[in-house]
Design a protein around this motif. Structure first.
Motif, mmCIF file in Angstrom:
data_model
loop_
_atom_site.group_PDB
_atom_site.id
_atom_site.type_symbol
_atom_site.label_atom_id
_atom_site.label_comp_id
_atom_site.label_asym_id
_atom_site.label_seq_id
_atom_site.Cartn_x
_atom_site.Cartn_y
_atom_site.Cartn_z
ATOM 1 N N ILE A 1 0.850 -1.190 0.000
ATOM 2 C CA ILE A 1 0.000 0.000 0.000
ATOM 3 C C ILE A 1 0.886 1.241 0.000
ATOM 4 N N MET A 2 0.802 2.022 -1.084
ATOM 5 C CA MET A 2 1.644 3.205 -1.246
ATOM 6 C C MET A 2 0.810 4.431 -1.595
ATOM 7 N N ASN A 3 -0.407 4.496 -1.104
ATOM 8 C CA ASN A 3 -1.271 5.646 -1.372
ATOM 9 C C ASN A 3 -0.677 6.928 -0.788
ATOM 10 N N ASP A 4 -1.104 8.068 -1.315
ATOM 11 C CA ASP A 4 -0.741 9.386 -0.765
ATOM 12 C C ASP A 4 0.771 9.594 -0.680
ATOM 13 N N ASN A 5 1.428 9.523 -1.832
ATOM 14 C CA ASN A 5 2.843 9.837 -1.930
ATOM 15 C C ASN A 5 3.071 10.793 -3.103
ATOM 16 N N LYS A 6 4.317 10.879 -3.586
ATOM 17 C CA LYS A 6 4.656 11.839 -4.634
ATOM 18 C C LYS A 6 5.185 11.161 -5.901
ATOM 19 N N LEU A 7 4.809 9.917 -6.110
ATOM 20 C CA LEU A 7 5.282 9.185 -7.280
ATOM 21 C C LEU A 7 4.698 9.778 -8.561
ATOM 22 N N THR A 8 5.551 9.903 -9.565
ATOM 23 C CA THR A 8 5.103 10.421 -10.866
ATOM 24 C C THR A 8 5.203 9.356 -11.953
ATOM 25 N N ASN A 9 6.172 8.434 -11.819
ATOM 26 C CA ASN A 9 6.395 7.395 -12.822
ATOM 27 C C ASN A 9 6.495 6.026 -12.164
ATOM 28 N N LEU A 10 5.981 5.028 -12.862
ATOM 29 C CA LEU A 10 6.186 3.643 -12.464
ATOM 30 C C LEU A 10 7.174 3.050 -13.461
ATOM 31 N N THR A 11 8.407 2.835 -12.986
ATOM 32 C CA THR A 11 9.511 2.488 -13.883
ATOM 33 C C THR A 11 9.661 0.988 -14.086
ATOM 34 N N ASP A 12 10.635 0.616 -14.939
ATOM 35 C CA ASP A 12 10.777 -0.768 -15.407
ATOM 36 C C ASP A 12 10.875 -1.794 -14.282
ATOM 37 N N ASN A 13 11.839 -1.630 -13.381
ATOM 38 C CA ASN A 13 12.124 -2.648 -12.372
ATOM 39 C C ASN A 13 11.628 -2.280 -10.975
ATOM 40 N N MET A 14 10.697 -1.358 -10.910
ATOM 41 C CA MET A 14 10.223 -0.874 -9.614
ATOM 42 C C MET A 14 9.650 -1.992 -8.757
ATOM 43 N N PHE A 15 8.936 -2.951 -9.372
ATOM 44 C CA PHE A 15 8.272 -4.016 -8.608
ATOM 45 C C PHE A 15 8.921 -5.381 -8.864
ATOM 46 N N GLN A 16 10.167 -5.362 -9.242
ATOM 47 C CA GLN A 16 10.890 -6.596 -9.525
ATOM 48 C C GLN A 16 10.946 -7.496 -8.293
ATOM 49 N N GLY A 17 10.682 -8.780 -8.489
ATOM 50 C CA GLY A 17 10.773 -9.756 -7.403
ATOM 51 C C GLY A 17 9.496 -10.007 -6.642
ATOM 52 N N LEU A 18 8.437 -9.223 -6.902
ATOM 53 C CA LEU A 18 7.185 -9.371 -6.145
ATOM 54 C C LEU A 18 6.249 -10.349 -6.862
ATOM 55 N N SER A 19 6.699 -11.552 -7.008
ATOM 56 C CA SER A 19 5.931 -12.542 -7.775
ATOM 57 C C SER A 19 4.667 -12.999 -7.077
ATOM 58 N N LYS A 20 4.599 -12.805 -5.733
ATOM 59 C CA LYS A 20 3.411 -13.228 -4.979
ATOM 60 C C LYS A 20 2.464 -12.078 -4.651
ATOM 61 N N LEU A 21 2.814 -10.881 -5.041
ATOM 62 C CA LEU A 21 1.999 -9.715 -4.708
ATOM 63 C C LEU A 21 0.588 -9.851 -5.276
ATOM 64 N N ALA A 22 -0.416 -9.681 -4.405
ATOM 65 C CA ALA A 22 -1.814 -9.818 -4.821
ATOM 66 C C ALA A 22 -2.545 -8.484 -4.823
ATOM 67 N N THR A 23 -2.159 -7.553 -3.924
ATOM 68 C CA THR A 23 -2.834 -6.261 -3.801
ATOM 69 C C THR A 23 -1.815 -5.134 -3.890
ATOM 70 N N LEU A 24 -2.075 -4.158 -4.770
ATOM 71 C CA LEU A 24 -1.181 -3.011 -4.946
ATOM 72 C C LEU A 24 -2.019 -1.742 -4.953
ATOM 73 N N ALA A 25 -1.770 -0.843 -3.990
ATOM 74 C CA ALA A 25 -2.522 0.408 -3.875
ATOM 75 C C ALA A 25 -1.591 1.585 -4.113
ATOM 76 N N LEU A 26 -1.884 2.367 -5.155
ATOM 77 C CA LEU A 26 -1.066 3.516 -5.538
ATOM 78 C C LEU A 26 -1.916 4.764 -5.736
ATOM 79 N N SER A 27 -3.043 4.841 -5.059
ATOM 80 C CA SER A 27 -3.934 5.989 -5.212
ATOM 81 C C SER A 27 -3.326 7.246 -4.609
#
Length: 880
Positions: free
Chosen positions: A115-141
């Motif tokens: 959960i990464m809501n309410d931050n200052k991210l502008t881009n989701l880059t190539d390897n940002m989520f590398q290795g999270l093969s089991k991730l089921a929920t992703l919050a970027l609002s």
């Protein structure tokens, strides 16, 4: 160092030292707190709201959940989560994160929720989520995301739920990587800048997405021209653009759609109608904040044969006439909550012949609408938070299938005996917050299947025997209120399945309440509590409740009385006891002798001044102890309390100023310690505890790094763990150097020189006084007692040093404190001083030697007789 007429001091060096262990293993995290169940794999670490600018580097490696929200983190680096391979949930919302290193989450191979809501991210880059093969929920609002790399999500094969609301996405092609994910089910894109959503812009054949939210987007066109969403079940168009064009070429393209969400008049009525006409499989329609077109939209929706649920909450509906629901005969659920309903026509719901759930909470209904009397198929009825003041005997007459009735937060003051007479299937009845003062015979008939009754905050005049006679299925009963409820003898007889009971009483007698099956009992002892009539003061009032596992005793008013040590007699199964303002000042040592299974104990807000170790001897299985908000000034009772299983100890808001860390060693299982709000002393008397907090790799001292000094005045407000403890201990390396040097010198001295100097020293050196004290009292001795110091002679044993110092001084001064009495060497010193005192006394007394008088026995016995006739204060000693 000594001279005639001066006072000298013999200083004893500390006999122990404290070695700090690896701080990465310590549980007293500087900016985090650990919570966990008995299963260590469920450890949850929270660093929430600590103004962190970097991720803490001492997070336990076996943490399963980590909360870093509400901090000042600006970035996430490759090393921030290194080694945290067991984390399954990570929260970093409400920070200032604008950059994430590629591969920053690589070590989080078990992560399921990010959960990464309410931050200052502008881009989701190539390897940002590398290795999270089991991730089921992703919050970027609520970020500023305007660009998503085509390969940003390529490794997230298990991702099911994604939130990207409140960002700066402009084009639907930005989300194509998400729509391609094999497991994707829920996608929230609300409040972005999407002005078009067209399948022609999606370079994919099929998406597995089940739920899609496009609310609060300036959509001008929604177009599905290919069968790209064959599994789509839910669509949300709440508060979208008013001039949106709807284009679905083939109804089969939305053949799986079952839920549709509209909100407000942001979309034209014609577009709404067009949307409804292309959803033949619709089962649930949510219309919020729609008033103008409500009648027309409901009429259109109810023509869809598959529609079963209609939610028209917060639509400012004031009344319902006969026309609103005329075409909705197939509905099974109707939600009209949070409107302004003050009434409805008697026939307004007559067409709803299949309705099983009706929610009308949060309106202004003054009575139960007559329209409800025809709903014979109703299972669940919610009338809470209205202004109903009276119940009629006909209100629920035909609702014979009702299983749950909620009348919470109304103005009902009395219940007539006929109100619930036909509710033979009712299981849950909530009438809390109504100020009911009489129930008459309301529960004497019918209601044989009732399992839960809430009458919380009632002002019942009296409960009479037989009021609950027929409630044989009862499991839960809440009668707690601000005032005591008078009750007849045997009020709960026949309730053989009752498990949870909450009462407000002024007295409690074992023969009055026979609760053989109750496992959870809460007693609110009101201001009218009568210690004279209650058997809480002389017998075992709970002995007729042998199955009690949890007992709560709370007092919100002034309450002072003697509590009998037999109060808990018969509670052999009791596992949890929670008391608030119940025990006053102290607790009898025999209080828990009847509760050997006790695991959790809470004694709070009771002004407890002291406790004895004997109190805890009968409960060796205790795991959690809460003594917060009392007046405790010492923890001496822990030393011999025998609590080998205690793992959770809360002592916040007491008067503890000095903590003897040795006492905590008597709790081998302790993993959680809370001392928040105690007036800690930042002096040498607390140096041991200070170092223990920093070095313990088993016990977590909650918020230990935030503790502040209360004493002395010069340290007030400073951090407890930052005060300098090194001045309290002699430097070990320097002491070792001195000892070694002295040993070499003495080895070189000739034996005769050593004996000569030793004899000279003994003969000539005479001190005014030998001062015996504990190292914890050194500051007072140095500052207040003696200005001149003199060390022990190196190279001798401690016992020999002590002996020579005492016999080489004219007087012996003992500085007796709590620390002094606990010291083995201080005990030796005072014992040696006592021996010298006895020796001096003997030298001044009549002293006869039998061997010397063996040849003159007459003279010997004459002296004995003369001694016996002497002053009675004189001492006689005979050496045989």
């Amino acid at each position: 160092m000594s001279s005639s007429g001066s006072l000298s001091l013999l200083l004893l060096p500390p006999l122990s030292c404290f070695l700090l262990q690896d701080p990465s293993l310590a549980f007293s995290l500087q900016s985090c707190t650990i919570f966990y169940s008995e299963n260590v794999s469920n450890m949850w670490v929270t660093c929430k709201g600590r103004e962190l600018t970097v991720v803490s580097d001492n997070i336990p490696r076996n943490a399963a959940s980590l909360d870093l929200s509400w901090n000042l983190l600006a970035q996430i680096t490759r090393t921030d989560f290194r080694g945290l391979s067991k984390i399954k949930s990570l929260e970093v919302q409400r920070n200032l994160i604008s950059h994430i290193d590629g591969g920053a989450f690589t070590d989080l191979a078990e992560l399921l929720i990010l959960i990464m809501n309410d931050n200052k991210l502008t881009n989701l880059t190539d390897n940002m989520f590398q290795g999270l093969s089991k991730l089921a929920t992703l919050a970027l609002s609520s970020n500023h995301i305007s660009f998503i790399s085509p390969v940003a999500f390529q490794s997230l094969d298990s991702l099911k739920w994604v939130e990207l609301g409140s960002n700066h996405l402009h084009q639907v092609k930005d989300i194509v990587p998400l729509l391609k994910l094999p497991m994707i089910q829920i996608l929230f894109l609300g409040y972005n800048k999407l002005n078009s959503f067209q399948s022609d812009d999606l370079p994919l054949n099929i998406s597995n997405v089940r739920s899609l939210s496009l609310s609060l987007n300036p959509l001008r066109k929604f177009s599905i021209t290919t069968d790209v969403f064959p599994y789509l079940q839910s669509l949300d168009f709440s508060k979208c653009s008013s001039n949106m064009e709807w284009k679905v070429e083939n109804k089969t393209f939305l053949r799986s759609l079952t839920s549709l969400f509209f909100s407000g008049t942001y979309i034209s009525f014609d577009t709404y109608r067009e949307m409804l006409q292309t959803t033949d499989s619709l089962q649930k329609l949510v219309l919020t904040y729609i008033k103008e077109w409500l009648d027309g939209l409901v009429d259109i929706a109810c023509k869809i044969p598959s529609l079963r649920s209609l939610d028209a909450a917060a639509c400012q509906i004031e009344t319902i006439d006969d026309n609103l629901q005329r075409s909705c005969s197939q509905l099974t659920e109707l939600i009209l909550s949070a409107n302004s309903l003050s009434g409805m026509s008697e026939h307004s719901l007559q067409s709803l012949t299949q309705l099983s759930l009706l929610q009308l909470h949060g309106n202004y209904l003054p009575k139960v609408p007559r329209a409800l009397r025809r709903l014979s198929t109703l299972d669940v009825l919610d009338l809470s938070f209205n202004v109903i003041s009276e119940l009629d005997c006909l209100d629920f007459q035909h609702l014979t299938r009702l299983t749950e009735l909620n009348l919470n937060h109304n103005r009902i003051s009395s219940l007539r005996g006929c109100v619930f007479q036909n509710l033979n299937d009712l299981k849950v009845l909530n009438m809390g917050q109504n100020a009911v003062f009489t129930i008459q015979d309301a529960f004497k008939v019918s209601l044989r299947k009732l399992e839960s009754l809430n009458l919380h905050s009632s002002v019942l005049v009296k409960l009479k025997q037989g009021d609950f006679r027929n409630l044989s299925s009862f499991r839960f009963l809440d009668l707690e209120a601000d005032t005591a409820i008078p009750m007849d003898y045997g009020i709960f007889e026949g309730l053989d399945h009752l498990q949870t009971l909450r009462l407000s009483v002024s007295s409690y007698e074992k023969d009055f309440f026979r609760l053989s099956h109750v496992e959870n009992l809460t007693l609110h002892l009101t201001f009218a509590w009568n210690p004279q009539s209650s058997q809480l003061n002389d017998e075992s009032p709970f002995s007729n409740s042998p199955n009690l596992k949890k007992l709560v005793l709370k007092v919100y008013d002034t309450f002072t009385t003697h509590i009998s040590p037999n109060m808990l007699g018969g509670l052999k199964s009791l596992e949890y006891l929670m008391t608030e303002k119940f025990f006053v000042k102290s607790v009898h040592p025999d209080m828990f002798k009847y509760t050997p299974q006790l695991k959790g104990l809470q004694i709070v807000h009771s002004d407890v001044l002291y406790l004895t170790p004997e109190l805890f001897w009968p409960i060796p299985n205790l795991k959690a102890l809460d003594l917060s908000d009392n007046e405790l000034r010492s923890l001496d009772f822990l030393a011999q309390a025998n609590l080998p299983a205690l793992s959770w100890l809360k002592l916040s808001n007491n008067k503890l100023s000095i903590i003897n860390e040795m006492l905590l060693h008597s709790l081998p299982a302790l993993t959680y310690l809370d001392l928040t709000g105690n007036p800690l002393t930042c002096e040498c008397s607390n140096s041991g505890f200070n170092l223990w907090v920093l070095s313990s790799n088993q016990t977590q001292v909650i918020n230990g790094h935030q503790y502040t000094c209360a004493f002395p005045v010069s340290q007030r407000g400073k951090k407890f763990l930052e005060f300098d403890v090194h001045s309290c201990w002699i430097d070990a390396s320097f002491l070792c150097f001195i000892c070694c040097s002295c040993l070499i010198v003495f080895t070189l001295l000739a034996s005769f020189t050593y004996h000569f100097l030793r004899w000279k020293k003994v003969a000539s050196q005479r001190y005014d006084a030998f001062v015996s004290y504990n190292i914890n009292d050194e500051a007072w001795v140095c500052r207040e007692l003696l200005p001149v110091l003199e060390d022990f002679e190196p190279g001798k044993s401690i016992v020999e040093n002590i002996t020579e110092a005492i016999y080489g001084s004219r007087k012996t001064i003992c500085v007796i404190s709590r620390s002094y009495l606990q010291s083995k060497w201080c005990s030796r010193e005072i014992q040696m001083a006592s021996f010298r005192l006895f020796d001096d006394l003997v030298k001044r007394c009549t002293y006869l030697s039998w061997p010397r008088a063996a040849q003159h026995t007459g003279v010997f016995w004459q002296k004995v007789q003369r001694s016996l006739e002497a002053n009675e204060q004189d001492l006689l000693s005979t050496k045989i």
